[in-house]
Design a protein around this motif. Structure first.
Motif, PDB file in Angstrom:
ATOM      1  N   LEU A  60      39.606  45.794  40.041  1.00 40.61           N
ATOM      2  CA  LEU A  60      38.325  45.110  40.004  1.00 40.61           C
ATOM      3  C   LEU A  60      37.949  45.054  38.533  1.00 40.61           C
ATOM      4  CD1 LEU A  60      35.262  45.787  42.251  1.00 40.61           C
ATOM      5  CD2 LEU A  60      35.066  45.146  39.858  1.00 40.61           C
ATOM      6  N   THR A  61      37.840  43.865  37.991  1.00 45.16           N
ATOM      7  CA  THR A  61      37.743  43.719  36.542  1.00 45.16           C
ATOM      8  C   THR A  61      36.906  42.515  36.150  1.00 45.16           C
ATOM      9  OG1 THR A  61      39.116  43.475  34.547  1.00 45.16           O
ATOM     10  CG2 THR A  61      39.904  42.387  36.531  1.00 45.16           C
ATOM     11  N   THR A  62      36.570  42.476  34.883  1.00 44.20           N
ATOM     12  CA  THR A  62      35.985  41.266  34.314  1.00 44.20           C
ATOM     13  C   THR A  62      37.149  40.370  33.891  1.00 44.20           C
ATOM     14  OG1 THR A  62      35.961  42.175  32.074  1.00 44.20           O
ATOM     15  CG2 THR A  62      33.993  42.568  33.454  1.00 44.20           C
ATOM     16  N   ARG A  63      36.831  39.216  33.399  1.00 40.65           N
ATOM     17  CA  ARG A  63      37.875  38.295  32.937  1.00 40.65           C
ATOM     18  C   ARG A  63      38.142  38.474  31.440  1.00 40.65           C
ATOM     19  NH1 ARG A  63      39.562  34.703  36.652  1.00 40.65           N
ATOM     20  NH2 ARG A  63      38.293  34.526  38.528  1.00 40.65           N
ATOM     21  N   ALA A  64      38.054  39.704  30.985  1.00 37.63           N
ATOM     22  CA  ALA A  64      38.260  40.014  29.569  1.00 37.63           C
ATOM     23  C   ALA A  64      39.733  39.898  29.189  1.00 37.63           C
ATOM     24  CB  ALA A  64      37.755  41.421  29.266  1.00 37.63           C
ATOM     25  N   SER A  65      39.965  39.568  27.959  1.00 37.42           N
ATOM     26  CA  SER A  65      41.275  39.484  27.324  1.00 37.42           C
ATOM     27  C   SER A  65      42.299  38.765  28.186  1.00 37.42           C
ATOM     28  CB  SER A  65      41.747  40.871  26.868  1.00 37.42           C
ATOM     29  OG  SER A  65      42.137  41.672  27.945  1.00 37.42           O
ATOM     30  N   TYR A  66      43.453  39.371  28.369  1.00 38.91           N
ATOM     31  CA  TYR A  66      44.565  38.719  29.072  1.00 38.91           C
ATOM     32  C   TYR A  66      44.667  39.106  30.543  1.00 38.91           C
ATOM     33  CZ  TYR A  66      45.955  37.616  24.347  1.00 38.91           C
ATOM     34  OH  TYR A  66      45.965  37.154  23.069  1.00 38.91           O
ATOM     35  N   VAL A  67      43.662  39.777  31.058  1.00 30.81           N
ATOM     36  CA  VAL A  67      43.700  40.224  32.458  1.00 30.81           C
ATOM     37  C   VAL A  67      43.947  39.053  33.411  1.00 30.81           C
ATOM     38  CG1 VAL A  67      42.390  41.313  34.313  1.00 30.81           C
ATOM     39  CG2 VAL A  67      42.339  42.288  32.016  1.00 30.81           C
ATOM     40  N   PRO A  68      43.220  37.934  33.315  1.00 32.18           N
ATOM     41  CA  PRO A  68      43.476  36.825  34.238  1.00 32.18           C
ATOM     42  C   PRO A  68      44.869  36.223  34.099  1.00 32.18           C
ATOM     43  CG  PRO A  68      41.331  36.568  33.216  1.00 32.18           C
ATOM     44  CD  PRO A  68      42.044  37.684  32.486  1.00 32.18           C
ATOM     45  N   MET A  69      45.427  36.246  32.890  1.00 31.45           N
ATOM     46  CA  MET A  69      46.784  35.725  32.706  1.00 31.45           C
ATOM     47  C   MET A  69      47.805  36.593  33.425  1.00 31.45           C
ATOM     48  SD  MET A  69      46.780  34.524  28.717  1.00 31.45           S
ATOM     49  CE  MET A  69      48.556  34.477  28.693  1.00 31.45           C
ATOM     50  N   LEU A  70      47.591  37.892  33.413  1.00 27.92           N
ATOM     51  CA  LEU A  70      48.528  38.808  34.060  1.00 27.92           C
ATOM     52  C   LEU A  70      48.369  38.784  35.574  1.00 27.92           C
ATOM     53  CD1 LEU A  70      50.695  41.011  33.988  1.00 27.92           C
ATOM     54  CD2 LEU A  70      48.859  42.674  33.596  1.00 27.92           C
ATOM     55  N   PHE A  71      47.144  38.823  36.051  1.00 26.62           N
ATOM     56  CA  PHE A  71      46.915  38.977  37.486  1.00 26.62           C
ATOM     57  C   PHE A  71      46.694  37.675  38.249  1.00 26.62           C
ATOM     58  CE2 PHE A  71      46.010  43.202  35.934  1.00 26.62           C
ATOM     59  CZ  PHE A  71      46.618  43.988  36.890  1.00 26.62           C
ATOM     60  N   CYS A  72      46.280  36.628  37.569  1.00 23.40           N
ATOM     61  CA  CYS A  72      45.909  35.377  38.243  1.00 23.40           C
ATOM     62  C   CYS A  72      44.925  35.687  39.352  1.00 23.40           C
ATOM     63  CB  CYS A  72      47.145  34.639  38.740  1.00 23.40           C
ATOM     64  SG  CYS A  72      48.218  34.096  37.403  1.00 23.40           S
ATOM     65  N   LYS A  73      45.302  35.422  40.610  1.00 21.27           N
ATOM     66  CA  LYS A  73      44.414  35.666  41.754  1.00 21.27           C
ATOM     67  C   LYS A  73      44.609  37.047  42.362  1.00 21.27           C
ATOM     68  CE  LYS A  73      45.178  31.022  43.197  1.00 21.27           C
ATOM     69  NZ  LYS A  73      45.474  30.156  44.331  1.00 21.27           N
ATOM     70  N   GLU A  74      45.447  37.849  41.773  1.00 16.53           N
ATOM     71  CA  GLU A  74      45.812  39.132  42.372  1.00 16.53           C
ATOM     72  C   GLU A  74      44.971  40.302  41.852  1.00 16.53           C
ATOM     73  OE1 GLU A  74      47.275  38.167  44.755  1.00 16.53           O
ATOM     74  OE2 GLU A  74      48.373  36.435  44.048  1.00 16.53           O
ATOM     75  N   ALA A  75      43.719  40.027  41.574  1.00 16.26           N
ATOM     76  CA  ALA A  75      42.744  41.047  41.204  1.00 16.26           C
ATOM     77  C   ALA A  75      41.393  40.557  41.718  1.00 16.26           C
ATOM     78  CB  ALA A  75      42.694  41.242  39.693  1.00 16.26           C
ATOM     79  N   LEU A  76      40.447  41.435  41.729  1.00 21.41           N
ATOM     80  CA  LEU A  76      39.092  41.081  42.127  1.00 21.41           C
ATOM     81  C   LEU A  76      38.262  41.005  40.848  1.00 21.41           C
ATOM     82  CD1 LEU A  76      37.330  40.587  44.604  1.00 21.41           C
ATOM     83  CD2 LEU A  76      36.828  43.020  44.624  1.00 21.41           C
ATOM     84  N   TYR A  77      37.650  39.859  40.604  1.00 18.09           N
ATOM     85  CA  TYR A  77      36.947  39.632  39.351  1.00 18.09           C
ATOM     86  C   TYR A  77      35.438  39.688  39.531  1.00 18.09           C
ATOM     87  CZ  TYR A  77      41.457  38.082  37.647  1.00 18.09           C
ATOM     88  OH  TYR A  77      42.778  38.029  37.299  1.00 18.09           O
ATOM     89  N   LEU A  78      34.785  40.340  38.599  1.00 15.72           N
ATOM     90  CA  LEU A  78      33.333  40.350  38.518  1.00 15.72           C
ATOM     91  C   LEU A  78      32.955  39.102  37.728  1.00 15.72           C
ATOM     92  CD1 LEU A  78      30.680  41.882  39.029  1.00 15.72           C
ATOM     93  CD2 LEU A  78      31.049  43.034  36.841  1.00 15.72           C
ATOM     94  N   GLU A  79      32.409  38.124  38.407  1.00 11.15           N
ATOM     95  CA  GLU A  79      32.159  36.829  37.777  1.00 11.15           C
ATOM     96  C   GLU A  79      30.920  36.834  36.891  1.00 11.15           C
ATOM     97  OE1 GLU A  79      34.388  34.691  37.677  1.00 11.15           O
ATOM     98  OE2 GLU A  79      35.658  35.271  39.350  1.00 11.15           O
ATOM     99  N   GLU A  80      29.942  37.650  37.228  1.00  8.33           N
ATOM    100  CA  GLU A  80      28.737  37.780  36.402  1.00  8.33           C
ATOM    101  C   GLU A  80      28.658  39.225  35.942  1.00  8.33           C
ATOM    102  OE1 GLU A  80      23.984  38.072  37.081  1.00  8.33           O
ATOM    103  OE2 GLU A  80      25.048  36.599  38.295  1.00  8.33           O
ATOM    104  N   GLU A  81      28.602  39.434  34.680  1.00  2.00           N
ATOM    105  CA  GLU A  81      28.647  40.786  34.136  1.00  2.00           C
ATOM    106  C   GLU A  81      27.252  41.404  34.077  1.00  2.00           C
ATOM    107  OE1 GLU A  81      30.863  40.547  30.500  1.00  2.00           O
ATOM    108  OE2 GLU A  81      32.618  39.757  31.537  1.00  2.00           O
TER     109      GLU A  81
END
Length: 102
Positions: A27-48
């Motif tokens: 469960l993460t924010t979209r900081a740095s390269y996290v979205p590139m590594l996980f794509c849809k395979e993580a849960l994103y906090l859209e509003e910080e």
């Protein structure tokens, strides 16, 4: 890590990789390269914000089975991208390209 913060654009937090490697849901924010590594395979906090985090955490029990599958797929992505063989091959290519450019 907050994506809007000073550290938001730096390298991927190593703890994210370690969590996923052990099969935990990220469960993460979209900081740095996290979205590139996980794509849809993580849960994103859209509003910080604290409110958004509380709402997201409150929604988790109803998503349990889907989140388990997301964690499994996230683990596979990390293992495929960060395996010693993959990293070694990428470093070898990087070094080979540097030698050609000099």
């Amino acid at each position: 890590r907050l994506s809007a913060g000073e550290m938001g654009a730096t390298s991927i937090p190593s703890k994210v990789v370690v969590y996923a490697q052990h099969g935990l849901l990220v469960l993460t924010t979209r900081a740095s390269y996290v979205p590139m590594l996980f794509c849809k395979e993580a849960l994103y906090l859209e509003e910080e914000s604290a409110q958004a985090l509380a709402a997201l955490l409150a929604s988790l029990p109803g998503l349990r089975e889907n989140l388990r599958n997301t964690a499994i797929r996230g683990r596979k992505r990390v293992l495929n991208a960060c395996a010693p063989e993959v990293v070694g091959r990428d470093i070898q290519r990087l070094l080979a390209n540097d030698i050609k450019d000099t």
